[in-house]
Design a protein around this motif. Structure first.
Motif, PDB file in Angstrom:
ATOM      1  N   GLN A   1      38.663  30.628  36.972  1.00 22.31           N
ATOM      2  CA  GLN A   1      38.261  32.045  36.360  1.00 22.31           C
ATOM      3  C   GLN A   1      36.886  32.102  36.791  1.00 22.31           C
ATOM      4  O   GLN A   1      36.517  32.881  35.699  1.00 22.31           O
ATOM      5  CB  GLN A   1      39.002  32.445  35.250  1.00 22.31           C
ATOM      6  CG  GLN A   1      39.969  33.129  35.756  1.00 22.31           C
ATOM      7  CD  GLN A   1      41.016  32.447  36.634  1.00 22.31           C
ATOM      8  OE1 GLN A   1      41.718  31.952  36.286  1.00 22.31           O
ATOM      9  NE2 GLN A   1      41.360  32.521  37.667  1.00 22.31           N
TER      10      GLN A   1
ATOM     11  N   ARG B   1      45.592  34.845  40.074  1.00 23.51           N
ATOM     12  CA  ARG B   1      45.279  36.600  40.666  1.00 23.51           C
ATOM     13  C   ARG B   1      46.992  36.870  40.279  1.00 23.51           C
ATOM     14  O   ARG B   1      47.681  37.757  40.945  1.00 23.51           O
ATOM     15  CB  ARG B   1      46.158  36.587  42.052  1.00 23.51           C
ATOM     16  CG  ARG B   1      44.869  35.765  43.344  1.00 23.51           C
ATOM     17  CD  ARG B   1      45.491  36.079  44.559  1.00 23.51           C
ATOM     18  NE  ARG B   1      45.546  37.258  45.522  1.00 23.51           N
ATOM     19  CZ  ARG B   1      45.092  38.012  45.425  1.00 23.51           C
ATOM     20  NH1 ARG B   1      43.985  38.187  45.204  1.00 23.51           N
ATOM     21  NH2 ARG B   1      45.174  39.541  45.694  1.00 23.51           N
TER      22      ARG B   1
ATOM     23  N   LEU C   1      37.041  32.323  46.009  1.00 23.31           N
ATOM     24  CA  LEU C   1      35.389  32.372  45.930  1.00 23.31           C
ATOM     25  C   LEU C   1      34.819  31.843  46.917  1.00 23.31           C
ATOM     26  O   LEU C   1      34.085  32.488  47.400  1.00 23.31           O
ATOM     27  CB  LEU C   1      35.249  33.348  44.472  1.00 23.31           C
ATOM     28  CG  LEU C   1      34.096  33.965  45.083  1.00 23.31           C
ATOM     29  CD1 LEU C   1      34.222  34.976  45.379  1.00 23.31           C
ATOM     30  CD2 LEU C   1      33.800  34.243  42.873  1.00 23.31           C
TER      31      LEU C   1
ATOM     32  N   SER D   1      38.159  30.887  41.198  1.00 24.93           N
ATOM     33  CA  SER D   1      36.717  30.999  41.756  1.00 24.93           C
ATOM     34  C   SER D   1      36.353  29.768  42.750  1.00 24.93           C
ATOM     35  O   SER D   1      35.281  29.705  43.690  1.00 24.93           O
ATOM     36  CB  SER D   1      36.142  30.423  40.669  1.00 24.93           C
ATOM     37  OG  SER D   1      36.046  28.487  40.136  1.00 24.93           O
TER      38      SER D   1
ATOM     39  N   CYS E   1      35.581  39.944  45.106  1.00 22.85           N
ATOM     40  CA  CYS E   1      35.976  40.000  43.950  1.00 22.85           C
ATOM     41  C   CYS E   1      36.903  41.038  43.394  1.00 22.85           C
ATOM     42  O   CYS E   1      38.002  41.470  42.689  1.00 22.85           O
ATOM     43  CB  CYS E   1      35.120  39.817  42.158  1.00 22.85           C
ATOM     44  SG  CYS E   1      34.279  37.859  42.684  1.00 22.85           S
TER      45      CYS E   1
ATOM     46  N   THR F   1      33.968  41.937  34.201  1.00 22.18           N
ATOM     47  CA  THR F   1      33.744  40.800  34.311  1.00 22.18           C
ATOM     48  C   THR F   1      32.840  40.361  32.906  1.00 22.18           C
ATOM     49  O   THR F   1      32.229  41.223  32.793  1.00 22.18           O
ATOM     50  CB  THR F   1      32.418  40.620  35.601  1.00 22.18           C
ATOM     51  OG1 THR F   1      33.245  40.950  36.539  1.00 22.18           O
ATOM     52  CG2 THR F   1      32.291  39.299  36.109  1.00 22.18           C
TER      53      THR F   1
ATOM     54  N   GLU G   1      40.925  44.117  46.798  1.00 22.03           N
ATOM     55  CA  GLU G   1      42.138  43.082  46.727  1.00 22.03           C
ATOM     56  C   GLU G   1      42.235  43.147  48.046  1.00 22.03           C
ATOM     57  O   GLU G   1      42.804  41.728  48.098  1.00 22.03           O
ATOM     58  CB  GLU G   1      43.120  43.919  45.531  1.00 22.03           C
ATOM     59  CG  GLU G   1      42.630  43.907  44.350  1.00 22.03           C
ATOM     60  CD  GLU G   1      43.509  42.691  43.838  1.00 22.03           C
ATOM     61  OE1 GLU G   1      44.372  42.176  44.519  1.00 22.03           O
ATOM     62  OE2 GLU G   1      43.049  42.314  42.985  1.00 22.03           O
TER      63      GLU G   1
ATOM     64  N   ILE H   1      40.838  36.520  40.523  1.00 20.87           N
ATOM     65  CA  ILE H   1      39.861  35.825  41.541  1.00 20.87           C
ATOM     66  C   ILE H   1      39.920  33.850  40.526  1.00 20.87           C
ATOM     67  O   ILE H   1      40.118  33.848  39.330  1.00 20.87           O
ATOM     68  CB  ILE H   1      38.381  36.200  41.155  1.00 20.87           C
ATOM     69  CG1 ILE H   1      38.548  37.497  41.120  1.00 20.87           C
ATOM     70  CG2 ILE H   1      37.983  35.327  42.032  1.00 20.87           C
ATOM     71  CD1 ILE H   1      39.129  37.781  42.389  1.00 20.87           C
TER      72      ILE H   1
ATOM     73  N   CYS I   1      39.865  40.093  49.316  1.00 21.94           N
ATOM     74  CA  CYS I   1      40.699  38.794  48.534  1.00 21.94           C
ATOM     75  C   CYS I   1      41.303  38.106  49.538  1.00 21.94           C
ATOM     76  O   CYS I   1      41.717  37.265  49.542  1.00 21.94           O
ATOM     77  CB  CYS I   1      40.360  38.826  46.872  1.00 21.94           C
ATOM     78  SG  CYS I   1      38.514  39.376  45.983  1.00 21.94           S
TER      79      CYS I   1
ATOM     80  N   PHE J   1      29.711  43.384  40.271  1.00 24.74           N
ATOM     81  CA  PHE J   1      31.099  42.939  39.961  1.00 24.74           C
ATOM     82  C   PHE J   1      32.325  44.032  39.279  1.00 24.74           C
ATOM     83  O   PHE J   1      31.703  45.495  38.739  1.00 24.74           O
ATOM     84  CB  PHE J   1      30.473  41.575  39.034  1.00 24.74           C
ATOM     85  CG  PHE J   1      30.602  40.497  39.650  1.00 24.74           C
ATOM     86  CD1 PHE J   1      31.050  39.623  39.482  1.00 24.74           C
ATOM     87  CD2 PHE J   1      29.555  40.532  41.156  1.00 24.74           C
ATOM     88  CE1 PHE J   1      30.597  37.832  40.304  1.00 24.74           C
ATOM     89  CE2 PHE J   1      29.090  39.742  41.347  1.00 24.74           C
ATOM     90  CZ  PHE J   1      29.040  38.503  41.026  1.00 24.74           C
TER      91      PHE J   1
ATOM     92  N   LEU K   1      35.219  35.603  35.684  1.00 29.86           N
ATOM     93  CA  LEU K   1      35.460  36.774  36.683  1.00 29.86           C
ATOM     94  C   LEU K   1      36.939  37.332  35.982  1.00 29.86           C
ATOM     95  O   LEU K   1      37.371  36.634  35.068  1.00 29.86           O
ATOM     96  CB  LEU K   1      35.799  35.737  37.927  1.00 29.86           C
ATOM     97  CG  LEU K   1      34.366  35.638  39.010  1.00 29.86           C
ATOM     98  CD1 LEU K   1      35.194  34.069  39.405  1.00 29.86           C
ATOM     99  CD2 LEU K   1      33.243  35.991  39.034  1.00 29.86           C
TER     100      LEU K   1
END
Length: 484
Positions: free
Chosen positions: A442, A61, A417, A414, A467, A393, A470, A412, A473, A389, A408
């Motif tokens: 990532q 982030r 995620l 992973s 992804c 990406t 915001e 992000i 996420c 995405f 990503l």
């Protein structure tokens, strides 16, 4: 020099001069594209190279920052040369087992799986071969399957090598309980606890688990998602460390999907021969090439018997039968003895069944259909990633197998995620499970080995939304990462 290398070297110079000190933020992928007039793919590859050199790191982030260890890395190397590689012990976290657990859950959409959809495989036809050989089973046939393995199966494997342009004598082939046993048995034969081996970065997490269990130290060399293994880094590692063996996947690499071209495979084998270091070659996806001709393994270029080539029928024919093999080169006799002293024998009925299928079941006709199906599914997956995405990406397009390695957006993480996806009934393989030091935060590996469906479409759309949105996420992925 390629554009991504030039960009990486320009940033390396700024770091070396102190213009970009430790902790300094470097341009985002989007900003770098605009500033240098290059594509996102070029920036991703440059940053990937800098990460592997230890010069930058990605913070979830937040973006990319100059590593605290960058000054030391720069001291050890100049610009585009690989940094001195330290040998490290391996400690695999519970994250790997969490990933493995998710792919066993039938209700989960298995984008993190390491297997192709069983429905694509000729299960019924192999079962017919199994029934046929079981009707003729007696004590003599059971004994015939003991190490080095059933002669009929070893003969069929030798013929498969011959079709790929490689003459491998039947006496060199040892049947094992899957490729993982062939790989770990080879590693155990060549090393003792505390020894140093060279592995890929990223690498398949099962290799990391085996290394940890055997108490070995590793030196990781970068694998570029387009060009493959960094042979300059390998040469440096061989000069600096008492390397006992290398464990590489040179074709349809898991997780990146990249395949070394023939010239680089030959250079790899020649480099290892110069140092008399064996190569354990993991080649379980060799039958899943999308092109018209088989891809040559590194073993094709082996003149000293240093390459132990390990294969399996689990990825392309019969996963539940757990039949693999090692073509052991100069180590074949020792591998046979090691097999006697460990699990003794792979399932004899399974050996005989697969041998019967290979001889009478139309394996090549089936493979032609499977390769076409996987190629189609790859296009469908990559198309969905491009639609759902975020624009920054990047996903790799392999020439075979069934994985894409997805980079990503900067913000992000992973692992987060992965956890958020699980809440939505989706599994992915987060990047850190593919490295001894938890890198690749990532990146995720996605599996396109399942026929495309509305359910898969929704799953990819959900991942893309996690992804891209915001607020979602921040809500779904907030807080410390804990994997139990």
């Amino acid at each position: 020099m390629k554009r991504y290398e030039k960009l990486a070297n320009q940033l390396s110079e700024l770091i070396a001069r102190g213009d970009l000190p430790a902790g300094a933020r470097i341009p985002s992928v989007r900003a770098a594209c605009k500033a240098w007039g290059v594509s996102a793919a070029t920036v991703f590859r440059a940053y990937y190279l800098l990460e592997n050199r230890g010069l930058i790191k990605a913070l979830p982030r937040s973006g990319y920052f100059v590593s605290e260890a960058a000054k030391e890395a720069m001291r050890q190397t100049a610009h585009s040369s690989p940094r001195e590689a330290a040998s490290n012990s391996v400690n695999i976290s519970d994250l790997v087992f969490k990933v493995l657990h998710t792919i066993k859950q039938a209700e989960t959409i298995a984008l993190g799986s390491a297997f192709v959809d069983p429905a694509l495989l000729p299960t019924a036809r192999v079962g017919k071969s199994c029934a046929a050989v079981n009707r003729s089973t007696d004590l003599s046939t059971m004994v015939a399957g003991l190490p080095p393995g059933h002669d009929g199966l070893r003969r069929q494997i030798s013929l498969r090598y011959l079709m790929a342009g490689l003459a491998v004598p039947i006496d060199e082939i040892i049947i094992t309980s899957g490729a993982l046993e062939a790989l770990t048995l080879s590693l155990q034969l060549l090393t003792s606890p505390g020894d140093v081996i060279v592995i890929e970065k990223p690498t398949f997490y099962a290799a990391l688990q085996a290394i940890q269990r055997l108490g070995l130290k590793v030196v990781e060399i970068p694998v570029d998602p387009v060009e493959g293994h960094d042979l300059t880094a390998l040469a440096l590692a061989l000069e600096q460390h008492p390397v006992r063996a290398c464990w590489f996947m040179t074709s349809f690499h898991n997780p990146t999907g990249v395949t070394l071209d023939d010239s680089r495979k030959e250079a790899l084998v020649d480099l290892l021969a110069k140092h008399d270091v064996p190569l354990i070659e993991d080649d379980v996806y060799s039958e899943l090439h999308f092109g018209p001709t088989p891809v040559r393994p590194a073993k094709f270029f082996d003149r000293k018997g240093l390459v132990i080539h390990c294969g399996s029928f689990a990825k392309c024919l019969a996963p539940g039968y757990r039949i693999g093999w090692a073509a052991g080169g100069r180590f074949a006799g020792a591998l046979e003895r090691a097999k006697w002293m460990t699990t003794l024998s792979a399932s004899v009925p399974a050996q005989r069944a697969i041998a019967d299928y290979l001889e009478h079941g139309g394996f090549d006709r089936f493979l032609h259909k499977l390769r076409s199906q996987l190629s189609l599914q790859q296009s469908q997956m990559l198309d969905a990633i491009s639609r759902y995405f975020p624009a920054d990406t990047m996903a790799t397009r392999a020439a075979g197998g069934y994985f894409t390695w997805v980079t990503l957006p900067d913000h992000i993480d992973s692992i987060r995620l992965f956890l958020a996806a699980l809440e939505n009934g989706i599994s992915v393989a987060p990047g850190p499970v593919f490295s001894a030091d938890g890198a690749f935060r990532q990146r995720v590996r996605l599996n396109y080995g399942y026929p495309w469906s509305a359910r898969l479409e929704r799953a990819v759309a959900t991942l893309g939304a996690l992804c891209a949105d915001e607020s979602r996420c921040a809500t779904a992925l907030a807080g410390p990462v804990r994997v139990r």
